[in-house]
Design an enzyme around this catalytic site. Structure first.
Site, short mmCIF file in Angstrom:
data_model
loop_
_atom_site.label_atom_id
_atom_site.label_comp_id
_atom_site.label_asym_id
_atom_site.label_seq_id
_atom_site.Cartn_x
_atom_site.Cartn_y
_atom_site.Cartn_z
N ARG A 65 11.87 -0.99 10.96
CA ARG A 65 10.24 -0.37 12.43
C ARG A 65 10.54 -1.34 12.82
O ARG A 65 9.97 -2.70 13.34
CB ARG A 65 9.04 -0.48 10.89
CG ARG A 65 8.11 0.62 10.33
CD ARG A 65 8.06 0.65 9.67
NE ARG A 65 6.02 0.25 10.17
CZ ARG A 65 5.06 -0.09 9.68
NH1 ARG A 65 4.44 0.16 8.58
NH2 ARG A 65 4.01 -0.63 10.60
N LYS B 233 0.97 -1.14 -0.07
CA LYS B 233 0.04 -0.01 -0.46
C LYS B 233 0.58 1.52 0.11
O LYS B 233 -0.07 2.22 -0.98
CB LYS B 233 -1.26 -0.02 1.37
CG LYS B 233 -1.73 -1.23 1.04
CD LYS B 233 -3.00 -0.93 2.25
CE LYS B 233 -1.99 -0.98 3.65
NZ LYS B 233 -2.08 -2.56 4.03
N ARG C 234 11.39 -5.17 5.23
CA ARG C 234 11.26 -4.38 4.44
C ARG C 234 12.14 -2.80 5.74
O ARG C 234 12.62 -3.05 6.52
CB ARG C 234 9.74 -3.97 5.59
CG ARG C 234 9.54 -2.59 5.06
CD ARG C 234 7.66 -2.43 4.88
NE ARG C 234 7.69 -2.89 5.90
CZ ARG C 234 6.12 -2.65 5.75
NH1 ARG C 234 5.17 -2.64 4.85
NH2 ARG C 234 5.52 -2.91 7.18
N ARG D 260 -9.29 0.20 8.63
CA ARG D 260 -8.94 -0.83 9.04
C ARG D 260 -10.11 -1.55 9.94
O ARG D 260 -10.08 -2.50 10.48
CB ARG D 260 -7.89 -1.08 9.63
CG ARG D 260 -7.05 -1.17 8.81
CD ARG D 260 -5.75 -0.34 10.69
NE ARG D 260 -4.52 -1.73 9.92
CZ ARG D 260 -2.98 -0.11 9.35
NH1 ARG D 260 -3.24 0.76 8.51
NH2 ARG D 260 -1.56 -1.14 9.23
N ARG E 266 -0.60 -8.73 13.33
CA ARG E 266 -1.23 -8.21 12.63
C ARG E 266 -1.85 -8.71 11.39
O ARG E 266 -2.81 -7.85 11.53
CB ARG E 266 0.05 -7.04 12.44
CG ARG E 266 0.52 -6.17 12.89
CD ARG E 266 1.80 -5.61 12.59
NE ARG E 266 2.35 -4.27 11.28
CZ ARG E 266 2.95 -4.35 10.98
NH1 ARG E 266 4.49 -4.90 10.85
NH2 ARG E 266 3.15 -3.24 9.42
#
Ligand code: AMP
Length: 203
Positions: free
Chosen positions: A150, A13, A119, A85, A161
């Site tokens: 992160r 996204k 990531r 969400r 998640r």
């Protein structure tokens, strides 16, 4: 242009949103980025949100809805990334704006874990990279900022998640199908191919 980007964590996204914002001039409103900024700056909202974000749980609806309403203000052309969400958040959106299209980035769950744990993001501009493609580089090629991982991109938090996504966010696919706004894209491909499909949809 009032667009929602829907998809599991790691579906791409953020990557698609940066490109859409650059090409179409829409404001990129990422609740994840906004929450991380508040946490970094130690604001009241940041203090309330920190534990939820660190554990991979959703920040309470009323906090996120207020944050987004405030960010949208009078902006007419925007792109929501990571919001809504929950069904509660989606219903709230319907009370303050009219969404044109919802782009659903579909991806096989097996691809997500390595995408997310690999990531790296730029501390300054939030651009997204994957460690496998960096060849040891640790600076952002867009702004020169330092690349980092992160705090919530570790395996345990990612599991939580993904679980949250399945239970609380995936039902939004049907919500927007019923509103005739949903368009699916295969997001298991390279970012350029995904964006080419987005361009076909947005014109
Ligand atoms: P993201 O950067 O979109 O992956 O979001 C990172 C984290 O921020 C999520 O795991 C949640 O803890 C929180 N968050 C982001 N967007 C929302 C939202 N719309 N509702 C509740 N929590 C959110």
């Amino acid at each position: 242009m009032r667009i929602i980007l829907l998809g599991a964590p790691g579906a791409g996204k953020g990557t698609a949103a940066v490109k859409i914002a650059a090409k179409y001039g829409a404001a990129h409103i990422s609740t994840g980025d906004l929450l991380r900024k508040n946490i970094k700056e130690g604001t009241e909202l940041g203090k309330k949100a920190k534990e939820f974000v660190d554990n991979g749980h959703l920040v309470p609806d009323e906090l996120v809805i207020a944050l987004v309403k405030d960010s949208v203000g009078k902006i007419e052309s925007f792109l929501f990334d990571g919001f809504p969400r929950t069904t509660e958040q989606a219903k709230a959106v319907d009370t303050f704006t009219a969404i044109d299209k919802v782009i659903n980035l579909q991806i096989d769950e097996a691809l997500l874990m390595s995408r997310i744990t690999g990531r790296r993001i730029c501390k300054d501009c939030a651009a997204v990279y994957h460690v496998d493609l960096l060849n040891g580089k640790d600076k952002c090629s867009l702004c020169g900022g330092k690349l980092c991982q992160r705090a919530d991109d570790n395996e345990a938090t990612v599991k939580s998640r993904l679980d949250v996504y399945k239970k609380q966010t995936a039902p939004l696919i049907d919500y927007y199908k019923q509103q005739n706004k949903l368009i699916d894209i295969d997001a298991g491909r390279e970012a350029a191919a995904v964006f080419a499909d987005v361009e076909k949809i947005l014109g």
